[in-house]
Design a protein around this motif. Structure first.
Motif, PDB file in Angstrom:
ATOM      1  N   VAL A  96      -8.364  93.076  41.024  1.00 16.24           N
ATOM      2  CA  VAL A  96      -7.665  92.162  41.915  1.00 16.24           C
ATOM      3  C   VAL A  96      -6.586  93.093  42.762  1.00 16.24           C
ATOM      4  N   LEU A 122     -11.099  89.997  44.434  1.00 20.22           N
ATOM      5  CA  LEU A 122     -10.147  88.965  44.935  1.00 20.22           C
ATOM      6  C   LEU A 122      -8.808  89.805  45.698  1.00 20.22           C
ATOM      7  N   LYS A 133     -13.329  87.823  49.003  1.00 19.03           N
ATOM      8  CA  LYS A 133     -12.631  86.637  48.464  1.00 19.03           C
ATOM      9  C   LYS A 133     -11.011  86.639  48.834  1.00 19.03           C
ATOM     10  N   LEU A 165     -12.887  83.231  41.705  1.00 19.40           N
ATOM     11  CA  LEU A 165     -13.589  84.296  41.063  1.00 19.40           C
ATOM     12  C   LEU A 165     -14.826  83.662  40.616  1.00 19.40           C
TER      13      LEU A 165
END
Length: 202
Positions: A5, A51, A78, A120
């Protein structure tokens, strides 16, 4: 396997707070941090990121342009917008730009956590209601950008006419109809006639 992340926010306390919120909620999370958009792009160019959690109020002030720059590195990246804004129009603007989710910093913590987990797992945390609103608004915003001929072609496409039929009806070459069709799809941000019909019917 780690869930990587990238947290992009110019406030260190916000980045730390996000890590604390998510550490026990994700499966083997690994956090990258960026305090500016330039560093964000550098990390994305060198590491696989599952992400991106992105603040839209970075000093660079690139706004929705940031989305296209991120997607130029990874077209399927994403992206969750985490912003102090809560106005619906701003949310719709970023949904139209292609983000996978949008959470205001004024919302409850659980909404943010749920959005992260949903993106996710399933690729998006945006409700169908907002998708339809974004598409409808996108049409309104884009209609003025269509030429009269492009609007004619668009209306025939949603009626089910094929390229050859449109060419004959409007006395155009097939290649010209294809060019108009591509322009329409680009301006209205759709990829097929079914999406075009959905926009015109909302």
């Amino acid at each position: 396997m780690n869930q990587n992340v990238l947290i992009v926010d110019d406030h260190a306390i916000v980045r730390s707070g996000i890590e604390i919120l998510l550490t026990d909620k994700l499966e083997s999370p690994f956090f990258y941090e960026a305090d500016c958009f330039e560093k964000c792009l550098d990390i994305l160019s060198n590491f696989k990121i599952d992400l991106v959690i992105l603040d839209i109020n970075l000093p660079e002030g690139l706004k929705t342009t940031m989305i296209s720059k991120i997607r130029s590195i990874n077209p399927i990246q994403k992206i969750l917008i985490f912003s102090a804004h809560e106005e619906e129009e701003i949310k719709l603007k970023y949904i139209r730009a292609g983000v996978n989710g949008f959470v205001s910093k004024l919302e409850e913590e659980k909404n943010f956590i749920e959005a992260v987990i949903e993106i996710l797992a399933n690729g998006s945390s945006i409700s169908n209601e907002f998708i339809f609103k974004a598409n409808a608004n996108n049409l309104i915003d884009s209609k003025d950008k269509l030429s009269n001929r492009e609007m004619e072609v668009a209306k025939l496409l949603i009626k089910g006419f094929g390229n050859l039929e449109i060419a004959n009806k409007l006395n155009l070459k097939m290649s010209t109809v294809s060019t108009y069709k591509n322009r329409i799809f680009e301006k209205l941000n759709v990829s097929n006639v079914i999406e075009l019909v959905t926009i015109f019917n909302n």
